[in-house]
Design an enzyme around this catalytic site. Structure first.
Site, short mmCIF file in Angstrom:
data_model
loop_
_atom_site.label_atom_id
_atom_site.label_comp_id
_atom_site.label_asym_id
_atom_site.label_seq_id
_atom_site.Cartn_x
_atom_site.Cartn_y
_atom_site.Cartn_z
CD GLU A 98 2.89 -11.96 4.17
OE1 GLU A 98 3.72 -12.00 3.85
OE2 GLU A 98 3.09 -10.94 2.80
CD GLU A 137 2.10 -6.96 4.41
OE1 GLU A 137 3.09 -6.40 4.90
OE2 GLU A 137 1.96 -8.38 5.77
#
Ligand code: AHR
Length: 501
Positions: free
Chosen positions: A297, A176
């Site tokens: 995720e 991320e």
């Protein structure tokens, strides 16, 4: 509003979407809260084996059926020094973990993770730190993990008791990196450059031609630079990586449960957007290669709920993100799984985030029992019966109204031709109020016995320490087979696994 829905699906085993990739049923173990400590690893627990792994948890993980596990983060990885977690445990330093505001003891690290993967029989998926660290540390880690012997890092691994290289094939290049919460957040250009350099250097050490590398996509579809980020990152990395990542978490917003039930619509739009962007970069570069998605995720996550204990500063393995899932959450979760299966031609890896205690299908008490959350069941059934080839399904379904997505089909389904010749249909009735009669036109196959397992219940019903088995799938006997048509009653808000022998 109708008080009963009727829906119909048809498929033909000759018309397929794709083979289900083994990596679609991945999960995720992050050094976060009690996922590692008192989750999978608790040397003092009565069920702990010689490696400190909880056998009661291992048994549940085997039943859940993940095929691959991403490690060690998540946000954690962006401040992690992997060397802290190898070698004699008494020499391992305690460090501040800035991502989650806790103290990391490093009693569990790469070697323990590899033992865990071997014990459960899953593929490791290792993330490198491109937040506080960079290319050299990623190379050192790779050499420690995968180089056979005769160099500083590989011989260090051998001196730590692991003679054989780990042979880790799947690597995430950071986590991320677009997020302002990420330690060492980068711009798309900065990240694209370092990801490309790291990817190319890892391939130089590897030499096997068999690595799969994941570049970070946007942290969610809602990020301000979604699309532009993927475009820039892939412009740098298109020829050096194999996957671009996607992350998505869903929860009801402002009490809007209908839109929550339709969360998979957002996941589908997310997948469409990433594929369109990746293919546009490929076209621009005149490349024959396709970049696939690692949806590494995904889950339901009540992000705005209090995240856990903080009585003391920098605690060790506190309770964090310990969401307790309801029957409704499990149905939404099942619908997300259906999307991943439906799109497995391009989503070729995915990780349920996470595995134990932290937004997880399995919960534990330190020194106490381990049990299944409601979300455990759709994952276990999909991993067990969703292997083979995804079929094209034509569906005719009534719709329900949502604020976020407009009209959405109440039926969400996918059919998988299993390797043993049977077909499994996963079907969710996303309508919270209205039951549904589902007709499956099975004339293209010779349908034998049909068994249906259904998970439904009161919206808020949960499995807890004191009531561990309140929600579980049950056999659904409301099935008839006549003239090639299978008819099944699906309760409102239900996840259904339909096995056609
Ligand atoms: O899974 C929990 C966190 O969610 C991960 O650490 C991070 O990557 C994401 O924002």
């Amino acid at each position: 509003m109708a008080d009963h829905h009727r829906a119909r699906i048809e498929f033909d085993p000759r018309f397929t979407v794709a083979e289900v990739p083994a990596r679609l049923f991945g999960s995720f173990v992050e050094h976060l809260g009690r996922c590692v400590y008192t989750g999978i690893y608790e040397p003092d627990h009565p069920s702990a084996n010689a490696d400190g792994l909880r056998e009661d948890v291992l048994e549940l993980i085997r039943e859940l059926g993940p095929t691959m596990i991403r490690y060690p983060g998540g946000n954690f990885v962006s401040g992690y020094r992997w060397e802290d977690g190898v070698g004699p445990k008494e020499d391992r330093p305690r460090r501040l973990d800035l991502a989650w505001g806790v103290t990391e003891t490093n009693q569990f690290g790469l070697g323990e993770f590899m033992k865990f993967c071997r014990t459960v029989g899953v593929e490791p998926n290792m993330a490198v730190n491109l937040g506080t660290r960079g290319l050299q540390e990623a190379l050192d880690l790779f050499e420690y993990a995968n180089h056979p012997s005769g160099t500083y890092w590989s011989d260090l691994r051998r001196s730590h008791g692991d003679e054989e290289p780990y042979g880790i094939k799947l690597w995430c290049l950071g986590n991320e990196m677009d997020g302002p919460w990420q330690i060492g957040q980068r711009t798309a250009t900065e990240y694209g450059r370092i990801a490309d350099q790291t990817a190319r250097a890892l391939r130089m050490i590897d030499g096997s031609g068999d690595l799969d590398l994941v570049a970070c996509g946007s942290s969610s579809r809602g990020m301000p630079f979604f699309g532009a980020w993927e475009n820039e990152v892939l412009t740098h990395t298109y020829e050096s990586v194999d996957y671009i990542s996607a992350h998505a978490y869903y929860q009801p917003q402002d009490g809007d449960l209908a839109s929550f039930m339709a969360s998979a619509q957002d996941m589908e739009l997310f997948i469409d957007g990433v594929i369109a962007t990746a293919d546009a970069v490929g076209a621009k570069l005149k490349s024959d290669k396709k970049i696939n998605i690692s949806f590494d995720e995904w889950n339901v996550w009540y992000m705005h709920a209090p995240s856990g204990e903080r009585d003391e500063p920098w605690p060790v393995a506190p309770r964090q993100l310990e969401d307790v899932y309801s029957a409704m959450d499990a149905v939404v979760f099942g619908s997300l799984l259906i999307t991943l299966l439906r799109r497995c031609d391009r989503v070729t890896a995915a990780c349920l985030a996470q595995l134990v205690n932290v937004i997880a299908p399995i919960m534990t008490e330190p020194g106490g029992p381990a049990w299944r959350q409601t979300t455990f069941f759709p994952f276990a059934e999909a991993s067990k019966y969703g292997r083979g080839t995804v079929l094209n399904v034509n569906a005719d379904s009534p719709v329900f109204e949502t604020k976020k997505f407009g009209e959405v089909p109440a039926l969400h389904s996918v059919a998988v031709a299993n390797e043993d010749g049977s077909v499994t249909v996963f079907a969710v009735n996303r309508d919270l109020e209205t039951p549904m009669t589902l007709e499956i036109d099975a004339s293209s196959i010779q349908a034998g016995d049909v068994t249906v397992s259904t998970l439904t219940g009161e919206r808020d019903a949960k499995n807890t320490l004191d009531d561990q088995d309140r929600v579980a799938p049950a056999a659904n006997g409301d099935v008839t087979v006549k003239d090639g048509t299978i008819t099944i009653e699906l309760p409102a808000m239900s996840w259904n696994t339909i096995r056609i022998a």
